[in-house]
Enzyme design. Sequence first.
Site, mmCIF file in Angstrom:
data_model
loop_
_atom_site.group_PDB
_atom_site.id
_atom_site.type_symbol
_atom_site.label_atom_id
_atom_site.label_comp_id
_atom_site.label_asym_id
_atom_site.label_seq_id
_atom_site.Cartn_x
_atom_site.Cartn_y
_atom_site.Cartn_z
ATOM 1 N N CYS A 65 -37.175 1.670 -30.254
ATOM 2 C CA CYS A 65 -38.344 1.874 -29.823
ATOM 3 C C CYS A 65 -39.612 1.225 -30.359
ATOM 4 O O CYS A 65 -40.595 1.292 -29.877
ATOM 5 C CB CYS A 65 -38.577 3.392 -30.006
ATOM 6 S SG CYS A 65 -37.188 4.466 -29.460
ATOM 7 N N GLN A 119 -29.394 12.063 -33.707
ATOM 8 C CA GLN A 119 -28.166 11.254 -34.325
ATOM 9 C C GLN A 119 -27.068 12.151 -34.956
ATOM 10 O O GLN A 119 -26.112 11.484 -35.485
ATOM 11 C CB GLN A 119 -28.782 10.164 -35.303
ATOM 12 C CG GLN A 119 -30.005 9.411 -34.910
ATOM 13 C CD GLN A 119 -29.338 8.189 -34.262
ATOM 14 O OE1 GLN A 119 -28.031 7.912 -34.181
ATOM 15 N NE2 GLN A 119 -30.194 7.536 -33.175
ATOM 16 N N SER A 143 -30.393 14.031 -27.289
ATOM 17 C CA SER A 143 -30.237 12.981 -25.915
ATOM 18 C C SER A 143 -29.001 12.623 -25.671
ATOM 19 O O SER A 143 -28.053 12.311 -26.724
ATOM 20 C CB SER A 143 -31.203 11.619 -26.357
ATOM 21 O OG SER A 143 -31.448 10.947 -25.290
ATOM 22 N N THR A 153 -36.841 18.625 -10.655
ATOM 23 C CA THR A 153 -35.448 18.927 -9.892
ATOM 24 C C THR A 153 -34.608 18.167 -10.960
ATOM 25 O O THR A 153 -34.639 17.168 -11.546
ATOM 26 C CB THR A 153 -35.430 17.978 -8.787
ATOM 27 O OG1 THR A 153 -36.488 18.616 -7.493
ATOM 28 C CG2 THR A 153 -34.130 18.258 -8.147
ATOM 29 N N ASN A 159 -32.284 7.799 -37.714
ATOM 30 C CA ASN A 159 -31.883 6.713 -36.986
ATOM 31 C C ASN A 159 -31.866 5.586 -37.568
ATOM 32 O O ASN A 159 -31.105 4.407 -36.981
ATOM 33 C CB ASN A 159 -32.625 7.120 -35.522
ATOM 34 C CG ASN A 159 -34.021 6.644 -35.753
ATOM 35 O OD1 ASN A 159 -35.053 7.645 -36.569
ATOM 36 N ND2 ASN A 159 -34.755 5.740 -35.239
#
Length: 360
Positions: free
Chosen positions: A304, A168, A184, A222, A140
Amino acid sequence: MIYLDNQATTPLAPEARDAMIRWLDGPDGSGFGNPHSPHKLGRQAAAAVEAARDHVAALFPAGGTVIFTSGATEALNLAIRGTGGKGSVAFSAIEHSAVGDTAKDAGPHKVLRVDSDGICDPEQDIDGAVRLFAVMQVNNEIGTIQPTRDWHERAKQENALFLIDAVQAYGKMPVAGADMLAVSAHKLNGPKGVGALWVRDGVKLREVQTGGGQEHGLRSGTLSPALIAGFGAAAKLARERMEEDAAHAEALWTRAREHFDGWTLNGSDASRWYGNMNIRRDGLDVARLMSDCRSVMFSAGSACASGSGRPSHVLKAIGLSDEQAKSSIRLGWGRYTTLDQIDEAAKAILEAAKDQELWG
């Protein structure tokens, strides 16, 4: 504003937004159902989830199951903590902290070396038993592509499982074979807050968070039909545009390299994704550069780890000094970036960097 931080996140594709709206509607639109409810609204929401699951699965290898999560961090935690067996978790020195920190917290671990190009050699010596190898497909921070096929073979030789952080890579190139792959949605023009762990058939996991037992009894909670529908639409679009998007990224790379030909590239110039350019210039004050280029959105490293004040562990792992690491910037473009934007951004960055040299 010129956005060149596509490794941190990507703009939401219009197609993904449109897919989400249907499942955000209130009573009149009837799109708010719980996908785990047995009545009509629940069944409609569940059908939307499964349709999206098919689109997400189409970018993975055959012979596995897609487990929806809140993102790649949760997916990686499930993979690392949910696998058992004796031995350590071995991960490359340039893994995202979602892998490195989780492996360290989960028990015995080993760090795999990388060379100055940012490549992790699968032939390196490893002492002791390993239960799980974790090597990302595309880094990344510096964009290097790892020899994941060879690492998969090494894992088999060691009777270990193989995990890939494919965040990535997913949607940009075919993802590599592995026992588990984590992705993601917001890294391929989908929404934030949703990701997935792909698990090869036959791999046994245990749940790491208890509750309702949703998602094959491995991930309770959920599901959000809206987020998952957006993820599915983004995955479908990425699959359709993969070659076109890759060619576009390489064209932007070529233009950017021309502009920054006097800067040093961090990481391999060949084994890489061409949507990521991590470069440095001796003596550069990156914080000042970013302040002087407010109209250009770029990064000094992983989002991050921003604000930590520490030099990038990735750049340190490839042999850079603290000073060299802190004089590096990351430029990341994507589907919606234009050549004109690369030209404008480069002009602003180069002028600001030149001012630093003139005025110290």
